[in-house]
Design an enzyme around this catalytic site. Structure first.
Site, PDB file in Angstrom:
ATOM      1  N   CYS A 153      56.734  16.000  12.608  1.00 54.74           N
ATOM      2  CA  CYS A 153      57.311  16.671  13.774  1.00 54.74           C
ATOM      3  C   CYS A 153      56.971  15.898  15.039  1.00 54.74           C
ATOM      4  O   CYS A 153      55.823  15.920  15.491  1.00 54.74           O
ATOM      5  CB  CYS A 153      56.789  18.104  13.869  1.00 54.74           C
ATOM      6  SG  CYS A 153      57.401  18.996  15.316  1.00 54.74           S
ATOM      7  N   CYS A 206      55.915  18.063  17.993  1.00 57.02           N
ATOM      8  CA  CYS A 206      54.563  18.609  17.821  1.00 57.02           C
ATOM      9  C   CYS A 206      53.489  17.543  18.035  1.00 57.02           C
ATOM     10  O   CYS A 206      52.468  17.798  18.671  1.00 57.02           O
ATOM     11  CB  CYS A 206      54.386  19.166  16.408  1.00 57.02           C
ATOM     12  SG  CYS A 206      55.643  20.316  15.868  1.00 57.02           S
ATOM     13  N   ASP A 207      53.696  16.364  17.488  1.00 54.71           N
ATOM     14  CA  ASP A 207      52.625  15.368  17.411  1.00 54.71           C
ATOM     15  C   ASP A 207      52.903  14.045  18.120  1.00 54.71           C
ATOM     16  O   ASP A 207      52.046  13.166  18.132  1.00 54.71           O
ATOM     17  CB  ASP A 207      52.329  15.060  15.932  1.00 54.71           C
ATOM     18  CG  ASP A 207      51.918  16.300  15.165  1.00 54.71           C
ATOM     19  OD1 ASP A 207      51.285  17.187  15.772  1.00 54.71           O
ATOM     20  OD2 ASP A 207      52.226  16.394  13.966  1.00 54.71           O
TER      21      ASP A 207
END
Length: 195
Positions: A13, A16-17
């Protein structure tokens, strides 16, 4: 090494990251819309983004392909697969294999994001709930399936976003609708009992 280095350089992701990879070299594996969208997103942080794809052309939409190919931070390695993720305490290198020539090489990287498709975990509902060709449960805007009183939410019904935040919203909508359905069913049962 994919499982061994999960969250230590292997991710799924970008939103997300991606910020973990500020000024780092990142590899994206995949060739569809998700791969190129996420790759373009990571260019906000990474010093370079290399897309590795097993075919000689992408499945992504022409607009996404154009944007990716024109982005100065994006590079491409085609006809190639990752055969191994290597590192010490985190990802440092990928072993690659050209699917046409068989040539094996290595590629140094700080991170690997994998976007090679999602398979929704809906097998248990086959033949019971209406599904798309890709296996996602089909719902309307109220999270209702084709079976009265059955609602679906999250990644089994979301072929587009597949994010925790959108799944939570869908879940809340499904819970509200299920509560309304149960309340209506209870009221009907009580009226029938009084008649």
């Amino acid at each position: 090494g994919e499982e061994e280095y999960y969250a230590r350089g292997v991710h799924y992701c970008a939103t997300c990251d991606g910020w973990f990879f500020k000024d780092k070299k990142v590899v994206i594996v995949g060739g569809g819309d998700s791969a190129l969208e996420e790759g373009l997103f990571i260019t906000r942080y990474a010093s370079s983004v290399t897309v590795i794809h097993r075919r000689d052309e992408f499945r992504a939409s022409p607009v996404l392909q154009k944007r990716a190919k024109e982005h100065p931070k994006m590079n491409f390695i085609l006809d190639t697969v990752v055969t191994e993720v290597v590192g010490t305490d985190k990802v440092t290198t990928l072993k690659l294999k050209n699917v046409k020539t068989g040539e094996e090489t290595t590629f140094d990287t700080d991170g690997l994001f994998i976007f090679i498709g999602h398979v929704p975990n809906t097998q248990m509902f086959k033949g019971q709930l209406e599904m798309s060709d890709l296996g996602y449960v089909i719902v309307n805007d109220k999270m209702e399936t084709n079976v009265e009183g059955v609602y679906a939410a999250g990644e089994i019904a979301d072929p587009h976003f597949r994010q925790v935040i959108t799944s939570a919203g869908m879940g809340a909508a499904a819970a509200i609708q299920a509560t309304r359905f149960l309340e209506a069913s209870t009221a009907e049962a009580q009226e029938a009992a009084q008649s």
